[in-house]
Design a protein around this motif. Structure first.
Motif, PDB file in Angstrom:
ATOM      1  N   ARG A 328       7.778  -2.029  -9.840  1.00 58.57           N
ATOM      2  CA  ARG A 328       6.422  -2.278  -9.350  1.00 58.57           C
ATOM      3  C   ARG A 328       6.344  -2.081  -7.834  1.00 58.57           C
ATOM      4  N   LEU A 329       7.336  -2.575  -7.114  1.00 56.68           N
ATOM      5  CA  LEU A 329       7.334  -2.429  -5.660  1.00 56.68           C
ATOM      6  C   LEU A 329       7.523  -0.985  -5.236  1.00 56.68           C
ATOM      7  N   ALA A 330       8.360  -0.240  -5.952  1.00 58.81           N
ATOM      8  CA  ALA A 330       8.564   1.171  -5.624  1.00 58.81           C
ATOM      9  C   ALA A 330       7.258   1.950  -5.745  1.00 58.81           C
ATOM     10  N   LEU A 331       6.499   1.689  -6.802  1.00 62.53           N
ATOM     11  CA  LEU A 331       5.255   2.413  -7.009  1.00 62.53           C
ATOM     12  C   LEU A 331       4.170   1.959  -6.041  1.00 62.53           C
ATOM     13  N   THR A 332       4.182   0.675  -5.696  1.00 64.91           N
ATOM     14  CA  THR A 332       3.200   0.167  -4.735  1.00 64.91           C
ATOM     15  C   THR A 332       3.437   0.764  -3.352  1.00 64.91           C
ATOM     16  N   LEU A 333       4.686   0.866  -2.945  1.00 68.99           N
ATOM     17  CA  LEU A 333       5.015   1.512  -1.673  1.00 68.99           C
ATOM     18  C   LEU A 333       4.526   2.956  -1.656  1.00 68.99           C
ATOM     19  N   HIS A 334       4.818   3.665  -2.725  1.00 65.77           N
ATOM     20  CA  HIS A 334       4.429   5.076  -2.815  1.00 65.77           C
ATOM     21  C   HIS A 334       2.908   5.232  -2.723  1.00 65.77           C
ATOM     22  N   ASP A 335       2.179   4.311  -3.306  1.00 66.27           N
ATOM     23  CA  ASP A 335       0.723   4.425  -3.355  1.00 66.27           C
ATOM     24  C   ASP A 335       0.059   3.964  -2.069  1.00 66.27           C
ATOM     25  N   GLN A 336       0.574   2.897  -1.453  1.00 63.35           N
ATOM     26  CA  GLN A 336      -0.175   2.237  -0.379  1.00 63.35           C
ATOM     27  C   GLN A 336       0.318   2.534   1.033  1.00 63.35           C
ATOM     28  N   MET A 337       1.519   3.082   1.176  1.00 67.04           N
ATOM     29  CA  MET A 337       1.962   3.439   2.526  1.00 67.04           C
ATOM     30  C   MET A 337       1.084   4.543   3.101  1.00 67.04           C
ATOM     31  N   ALA A 338       0.880   4.512   4.405  1.00 63.43           N
ATOM     32  CA  ALA A 338       0.099   5.556   5.071  1.00 63.43           C
ATOM     33  C   ALA A 338       0.937   6.811   5.271  1.00 63.43           C
ATOM     34  N   THR A 339       0.259   7.945   5.288  1.00 69.67           N
ATOM     35  CA  THR A 339       0.926   9.186   5.682  1.00 69.67           C
ATOM     36  C   THR A 339       0.937   9.265   7.213  1.00 69.67           C
ATOM     37  N   PHE A 340       1.719  10.195   7.744  1.00 71.78           N
ATOM     38  CA  PHE A 340       1.758  10.374   9.195  1.00 71.78           C
ATOM     39  C   PHE A 340       0.358  10.701   9.731  1.00 71.78           C
ATOM     40  N   ASP A 341      -0.374  11.553   9.026  1.00 65.21           N
ATOM     41  CA  ASP A 341      -1.729  11.932   9.484  1.00 65.21           C
ATOM     42  C   ASP A 341      -2.665  10.725   9.450  1.00 65.21           C
ATOM     43  N   GLU A 342      -2.622   9.956   8.381  1.00 65.55           N
ATOM     44  CA  GLU A 342      -3.525   8.785   8.260  1.00 65.55           C
ATOM     45  C   GLU A 342      -3.256   7.744   9.337  1.00 65.55           C
ATOM     46  N   ALA A 343      -1.980   7.563   9.689  1.00 71.15           N
ATOM     47  CA  ALA A 343      -1.611   6.536  10.662  1.00 71.15           C
ATOM     48  C   ALA A 343      -1.646   7.033  12.094  1.00 71.15           C
TER      49      ALA A 343
END
Length: 350
Positions: A328-343
């Protein structure tokens, strides 16, 4: 007696996995810095056919059966414990019950071959026969019984998927079941009993040596067959709950749902499923490496790298259930982390 009819199995989606890997490369972290969590997210992208997979809804099915080989004195516990533990499942006191509640996972218990009358219990009643044959001296199941047990597992997988499961876990309860699991490992991979046979419920040195002889005798009895089919191997050397688990894996893969494999017995069932249809393999994930001898060999034969190694050897599906928060944590990280462009963070090549 129901029989098993195989369902076609399609592979996970490569395009979705590729898209997920591309997303991982854009997230605000050094490439590969989340280790196997990144691989998990990409695998689930392929399973779910979407670049950003969602945390799965797990369903756990525990298959229970007895084994005639316990008459050979291969276990530290009497076979009556199987029925007693099924009652403990119903009461909610077993480890897998606790984990299923904690993870809000669907839990189903299936009697596929317990040598007791459990008709009064609120479980799935799918008994093929009351315990398998003594595999040291006879076939564990007839071909028809093996097919019926596969069908029990197939039906259980369908129920779980129809109830909304997007991740399947097979657990087991059956005193003596490390013996047929070791026999299957030997027959399907060529492993020697000295490697495949372990202490199971905690037998002493003399019983361990005897248990290895029992498996060697079973292999010798069956070894007279030339080029046996995987279904023949499973019928001769397996067990009712092991065959049901194999059917569960086969149907889960056919339904396009990933399969989180538990310990030694579950992995032996996965070996049987892959021997029956190699297309199951891409849908398998190994949860943990058991302390039971032979599990590492079985994982190696399947090409599986377990997520954790916690010294577990309980069965019931517990090792797989313990890994659900990690997924669950692996998928949440993949979904919710920002990309370099977004951040607005400079990337490596900026």
């Amino acid at each position: 007696m129901k029989t098993w009819t195989p369902s076609p199995i399609a592979p996970p989606c490569e395009e979705s996995q590729t898209a997920a890997r591309a997303r991982q490369a854009r997230l605000t972290k050094p490439a590969g810095s989340l280790g196997r969590l990144e691989d998990l997210a990409c695998r689930f992208a392929g399973f779910q056919r979407r670049e950003r997979p969602q945390p799965p809804q797990a369903a756990i099915t525990v298959f229970a059966a007895d084994h005639g080989v316990t008459a050979e004195g291969v276990s530290a516990y009497p076979s009556t414990v199987t029925a007693e533990m099924v009652k403990n499942f119903v009461a909610g006191g077993a480890a897998i019950c606790v984990l299923a509640r904690a993870e809000q996972a669907r839990l189903e218990v299936v009697d596929v071959g317990v040598d007791a009358d459990l008709s009064a219990l609120p479980i799935v009643h799918a008994k093929v026969r009351r315990g398998s044959g003594n595999l040291r001296r006879e076939a564990a199941m007839t071909p028809a019984e093996c097919a019926a047990a596969l069908a029990v597992g197939q039906a259980a997988a369908r129920r779980a998927v129809e109830a909304g499961a997007t991740l399947l876990i097979a657990g087991e309860m059956g005193i003596g079941n490390t013996t047929p699991s070791a026999a299957l490992l030997c027959a399907l991979t060529g492993a020697l009993p000295e490697v495949a046979v372990g202490r199971g419920t905690g037998v002493d040195d003399s019983t361990l040596a005897h248990k290895r002889r029992v498996v060697a005798d079973a292999l010798a009895r069956f070894g007279q067959r030339r080029q046996p089919r995987p279904l023949d191997v499973l019928a001769e050397l397996g067990g009712l709950e092991i065959a049901a688990m194999a059917g569960f894996y086969l149907e889960g893969a056919a339904s396009g749902v990933p399969l989180l494999v538990d310990g030694f017995i579950a992995t032996a069932a996965a070996l049987a499923a892959v021997a029956i249809d190699a297309a199951v393999a891409p849908w398998l994930l190994a949860s943990h490496r058991s302390d039971e001898a032979g599990h590492g060999t079985a994982l190696w034969a399947l090409g599986l790298d377990p997520l954790v190694g916690l010294g577990l050897r309980l069965g019931e599906g517990t090792g797989a259930a313990v890994c659900l928060p990690l997924i669950r944590l692996a998928l949440t990280l993949h979904d919710q982390m920002a990309t370099f462009d977004e951040a607005g963070v400079s990337g490596r090549d900026a």
